[in-house]
Enzyme design. Sequence first.
Site, PDB file in Angstrom:
ATOM      1  CE  LYS A  75     -54.290 -13.534  14.043  1.00  0.00           C
ATOM      2  NZ  LYS A  75     -55.294 -12.144  14.069  1.00  0.00           N
ATOM      3  CE1 TYR A 100     -62.489 -14.372  18.713  1.00  0.00           C
ATOM      4  CE2 TYR A 100     -64.145 -16.146  17.757  1.00  0.00           C
ATOM      5  CZ  TYR A 100     -62.918 -15.441  17.628  1.00  0.00           C
ATOM      6  OH  TYR A 100     -62.107 -15.259  16.581  1.00  0.00           O
ATOM      7  CE1 TYR A 137     -59.511 -11.622  17.330  1.00  0.00           C
ATOM      8  CE2 TYR A 137     -60.816 -12.398  15.253  1.00  0.00           C
ATOM      9  CZ  TYR A 137     -59.961 -12.624  16.387  1.00  0.00           C
ATOM     10  OH  TYR A 137     -59.868 -13.931  16.875  1.00  0.00           O
TER      11      TYR A 137
END
Length: 339
Positions: A55, A269, A295
């Site tokens: 990010k 998730y 992730y």
Amino acid sequence: MAGVDLARLARRRYTEPGHPTPIERLDRLSAALGGPTIYVKRDDLLMGLAGGGNKVRKLEFLVAEALAQGADTLITTGAVQSNHCRLTLAAAVREGMRCRLILEERIPGSYDPGASGNNFLYQLLGAERIRVVPAGSDLVAEMEAEAADVAAAGRKAYVIPGGGSNAVGATGYVACAQELLYQAFEMGLRIDAIVCASGSAGTQAGLLAGLHGHHADIPVIGISVRSSRAEQEARVWELANRTAEHVGLRGEIPRERVVCLDDYVGPGYSIPTPGMVEAVRMVARTEAILLDPVYTGKAMAGLIDLVRRGRFSGSDHVLFLHTGGSPALFAYTGVFRGA
């Protein structure tokens, strides 16, 4: 190397110019799997902000736009252990701005204000406000409500979508595509495929746009961490084309370039899977590299399974994009105890 000209776009540097994240050859992991030669692009080492991760690339462009608009407050959203929320908050601190977070409790009962990992870091970094909302909430409306509250106090907010995944944020991964192509050229490395986690879509979409802009026909295999294959591929394709338009590319990115596999999501998730646990443990014990449980752990589980199923030949060179997120490991210690 010809390609997309990003110099015309506003950028706030949180990484040191001229110092790309390394591409490392993972000989011990490759030997353990007995398949292709695996390399890793270490975007977990983008350490310009607290804890680092992918990010950071997105925020360089997003925060530049926020500052150009005169904003003094960043507002964003993510899951309760969101790396994106951590790094957006860190960028706000760096810029002397305030930051408000909307945390979506995607698994009922999963938010613990006393938790470790990113949740602890939200408090340490000094978020102005943290609001927790149920799964399925209208996150855009929630952020707009926060922005209105900021405006009522005589300030100006800049709203960043989850994961920083709009055309501005995904531009960070257009830049990454340029970077890795140049590195591969200098290393004399042929890359036959790239594997990455695919969540809010900005990383994969930006890579696809950047590779397209350089006429590089390298397959990008996204490993979905949340959505079905059809839903994720549609999201990535739409964002990849918006990003391409944003950076000045002409022509549509072919739909067949977008591949997102949903075989490794598991129950949902952020919910651990046996494959994720094996992948995190294997990479830690063969290469001393830490993956995250949400992730990169699931993305590596996908890569490992694809190797075992013969997706790649022994002569292939496969690049795994490590997007960071290891602070979240410390909220999942119970999953790995005794592993």
